[in-house]
Design an enzyme around this catalytic site. Structure first.
Site, PDB file in Angstrom:
ATOM      1  N   HIS A 141      29.961  69.340  45.563  1.00  0.00           N
ATOM      2  CA  HIS A 141      29.799  70.165  46.772  1.00  0.00           C
ATOM      3  C   HIS A 141      28.605  71.117  46.676  1.00  0.00           C
ATOM      4  O   HIS A 141      28.261  71.768  47.676  1.00  0.00           O
ATOM      5  CB  HIS A 141      31.052  71.003  47.028  1.00  0.00           C
ATOM      6  N   HIS A 577      43.776  17.732  38.071  1.00  0.00           N
ATOM      7  CA  HIS A 577      43.974  16.641  39.031  1.00  0.00           C
ATOM      8  C   HIS A 577      45.188  15.779  38.697  1.00  0.00           C
ATOM      9  O   HIS A 577      45.646  15.006  39.550  1.00  0.00           O
ATOM     10  CB  HIS A 577      42.742  15.725  39.078  1.00  0.00           C
TER      11      HIS A 577
END
Length: 752
Positions: A141, A577
């Site tokens: 800030h 697969h």
């Protein structure tokens, strides 16, 4: 790309015990207190973290360094407080918003800035891999000419400017997750495209301090800096893990990957953590570990975390410790299933995306667009903004309101901050203690195990040169040895799987047929192979397949039982697969599907994520768990509208599972060639990670085909080695780091 660079790099830590001296002289209950510092350090000590870090020597920032961000007159004003009396310090405090002055304020503010500069510099230059600055006073800030919000000098902004000026870095990302908007950091780089400032903060349409109009999402930068200031204003209290993770996944990480920072600096406030009276948010301390872990996938891991706010001592100190623990490489603790984000946060996310779509390609891919006139940039600039068509994405109307009233001088000395009742404090402390007690931080001392067996190279095609060749396996082993990675892993003894284990997925007829090939004549074996799609067989194929499965199961036992954190299986033949009753696509038995079923049955896990990034769809895995909600299968693959192997329509996105498994099968099909890192990371941030965090897996299995890599002639995609590393890093944030990578396809030896 060197794989040795970070082996000996360490996590840096910088602090100075004198930082407790800065305290408020006129209000003993002031939120920014010395205990914030001491409790955070003590919690890190309790976890044994400090001794694991490389400790940097603290030092004050020089005048020249302060002048990178602050006016000389203001610096002299703060310097003068060192010799001022209490009355003068109190009177001076009324001239600035939410600050107090102490005789030690100047010296300790110099230390905070100097510590941040040195830590960030050592990380930027590679002396440290990452690090944390546990410092106070905070800084985000602090304005060019004013103290503000407990901050005197802007530590992060000074460090970033120092690195830009002295190291000539061109891209620094500042992530500000403090619950208050870091307006001063925004101002410092508002027109500078070298710094991307990203702030997530409570806003409530300006009602939340610092009550500024420019904290809203439509303040995006000016000039060359347009698009490089990203505000994510939260307009509701009580937001937590779901909202922060959604913001990271939907906005921050996509933009950050496109920006490609050379350094990440975090303004790390912990006042959005549960229990903090200033934030009134619900972020758990463990969530900060996940936010940190995601940021570690950027900038080659160069991340500098700098303490800002956080005023609930219990959640602050826990958040700091878990952040440092993550920087040290410890796995992220589990945070439970992530719920749907609150509607107000969704509204903010859509607003931010709309505001920044013109500047970031990663925010433009969600369908076709139309241009509409939206004056969303207030006094910054008006611009035509692309909005998605109704049939692609809900046409979001961008709106905002502002009800804030910034405080004015003279500023109050006390009573301006929220105060919890004792009953509320007790209840929140109880909730935080319960969170801490349920957070499992135990992890194995052995980081990574690996399994491979050179006998798997005996499986080969006797008829022709084939892409699934023995050299793939040996190239991996050789590369790991060259990179000095193999000796850092625990080498598991390989074993052959049993027929009983194969039966977890495969029918006994299929297993027997493959077993019979050991004694077949070559012509008979060729006939068997020709029954299947893209399969070759030799007398060693069956035993090699048993070794591949058995090696993966060895890693499952090792990781799930907690002896190793994660593992890698360098195995062949691949598996994803293989169907339950037939071989397919170079695969004989389904290694990863078997691993998942083995973990479900033997180790009684309930939630397993399988991520398949092989360029071909893992049809065998999908079919194995299509109706099983215990396994979430996600596949990223080339599809080409069904024209790419395995060329079955169930590889498309609309195949989502059935019965109880509906929703647990996620296909991400590519319908073109040449896709690379940006596309895969978009899939990760927008689809994979949100679903995975909601699923909350206990184990992550990666079907790791590398045939989407640059130069692989089968995949024809462009994923880089760094891209694969980033995806792995992101997955390691899940399942308490229990991740197992199993080799599938990939012919490009340099990538595999």
């Amino acid at each position: 790309m060197s794989l040795k660079g970070n082996v000996d790099s360490k996590t840096g830590l910088v602090y100075d015990d004198r930082m407790v001296e800065h305290h408020c002289l006129f209000d003993p209950d002031y939120p920014e207190c010395p205990q914030r510092f001491s409790h955070s350090l003590e919690r890190c000590r309790n976890y044994g973290l400090i001794d694991r870090c490389h400790k940097l020597q603290s030092r004050p920032a020089t005048s020249d360094e302060l002048l990178l961000q602050h006016d000389s007159e203001y610096i002299e004003l703060v310097k003068g407080t060192s010799s001022a009396d209490d009355e003068h310090l109190t009177n001076l405090s009324t001239k600035f918003d939410a600050v107090y002055f102490h005789p030690a304020t100047y010296d300790l503010s110099l230390l905070s800035a100097g510590c941040t500069i040195d830590l960030a510099t050592d990380i930027a230059t590679g002396k440290l891999k990452n690090g944390m600055a546990i410092i106070r006073p905070p800084g985000h800030h602090a304005l060019k000419d004013k103290a503000c919000g407990y901050c005197y000098f802007n530590n992060v902004a000074i460090a970033a400017k120092h690195i830009i000026d002295n190291l000539k870095m061109q891209r620094i990302l500042i992530v500000d997750w403090d619950v208050h908007h870091g307006q001063a950091t925004q101002y410092a780089f508002y027109d500078d495209p070298r710094v991307l400032y990203f702030s997530i903060h409570r806003y409530e349409n300006g009602a939340m301090w610092p009550n500024l109009r420019e904290s809203n999402y439509d303040y995006i930068g000016i000039g060359k800096g347009m698009g490089f200031n990203v505000n994510v204003p939260l307009n509701k209290i009580g937001l937590g893990n779901s909202e922060y993770l959604a913001i990271f996944q939907q906005i921050l990480m996509p933009i950050a990957y496109e920006f490609s920072p050379e350094l990440v600096i975090v303004s790390a406030g912990y006042d959005a953590a549960i229990g903090c009276q200033e934030g009134e948010m619900e972020v758990t301390p463990a969530c900060y570990a996940h936010l940190t872990s995601m940021l570690m996938s950027l900038a080659n891991g160069k991340i500098c975390v700098v303490l800002e706010g956080g005023y609930c001592l219990k959640s602050l100190s826990e958040g700091v410790a878990l952040t440092l623990r993550t920087l040290l490489g410890d796995p992220c603790p589990l945070i439970g299933s992530i719920a749907e984000p609150d509607a107000s946060a969704v509204e903010t996310i859509l607003n931010v995306i709309n505001a920044h779509r013109p500047f970031w390609k990663c925010l433009q891919f969600q369908g076709t667009t139309q241009s509409v006139d939206l004056d969303i940039y207030s006094d910054t600039v008006s611009k035509k903004v692309d909005i998605l068509e109704d049939n692609d994405w809900p046409n979001h109307k961008t709106t905002f309101e502002y009800v804030g009233v910034p405080p004015e001088e003279p500023f109050p000395l006390s009573g301006f901050y929220p105060v919890q009742s004792e009953a509320v404090k007790v209840e929140l402390a109880k909730r935080i203690d319960e969170l801490i007690s349920k957070t499992d931080l135990l992890f194995p001392t052995q980081r990574t195990c690996i399994a491979y067996d050179k006998r798997m190279a005996l499986h080969r095609n006797l008829q022709e040169i084939h892409p699934e060749k023995p050299e793939r396996l040996m190239a991996i082993v050789t590369r790991l040895e060259e990179a000095e990675l193999l000796q850092r892993c625990k080498l598991l003894e390989s074993r052959m799987s049993t027929e009983e284990e194969l039966a977890l997925i495969h029918r006994k007829e299929h297993v027997q047929e493959m077993k019979d090939t050991e004694t077949m004549k070559p012509r008979e074996m060729l006939k068997v192979a020709e029954k299947f799609r893209s399969i070759f067989l030799c007398h060693d194929s069956y035993r090699s397949s048993l070794l591949a499965v058995g090696s993966v199961l060895q890693i499952v036992d090792e990781v799930v039982s907690g002896r190793s954190q994660n593992g890698a299986a360098a195995v062949r033949p691949p598996g994803h697969h293989a169907e339950n009753d037939e071989a397919c696509g170079f695969c004989i038995f389904n290694n990863v599907a078997l691993a998942a079923k083995y973990a479900l049955d033997k180790h009684e896990l309930q939630r397993i994520l399988i991520l398949d990034w092989d360029v071909h769809h893992g049809n065998g895995i999908q079919n194995s768990f299509y109706d099983d909600p215990r396994v979430l299968y996600i596949s990223i693959h080339r599809y080409n509208n069904g024209g790419f192997f395995p060329s079955w329509k169930n590889a498309n996105y609309n195949y989502v599972g059935k019965g109880r498994g509906e929703g647990f099968n996620v296909n991400i099909p590519w319908n073109t060639v040449g896709l690379g890192d940006a596309d895969y990371l978009a899939a990760f941030t927008n689809i994979v990670l949100p679903i995975a965090y909601q699923f909350d897996p206990q184990l992550v299995l990666i079907s790791a085909g590398f045939d989407a890599a640059r130069g692989d002639f089968l995949g024809n995609c462009k994923v880089s080695p760094e891209g694969y590393a980033t995806m792995t890093q992101l997955l390691c944030g899940l399942a308490n780091g229990k991740v197992i990578l199993t080799l599938e396809g990939g012919d490009r030896k340099s990538v595999v």
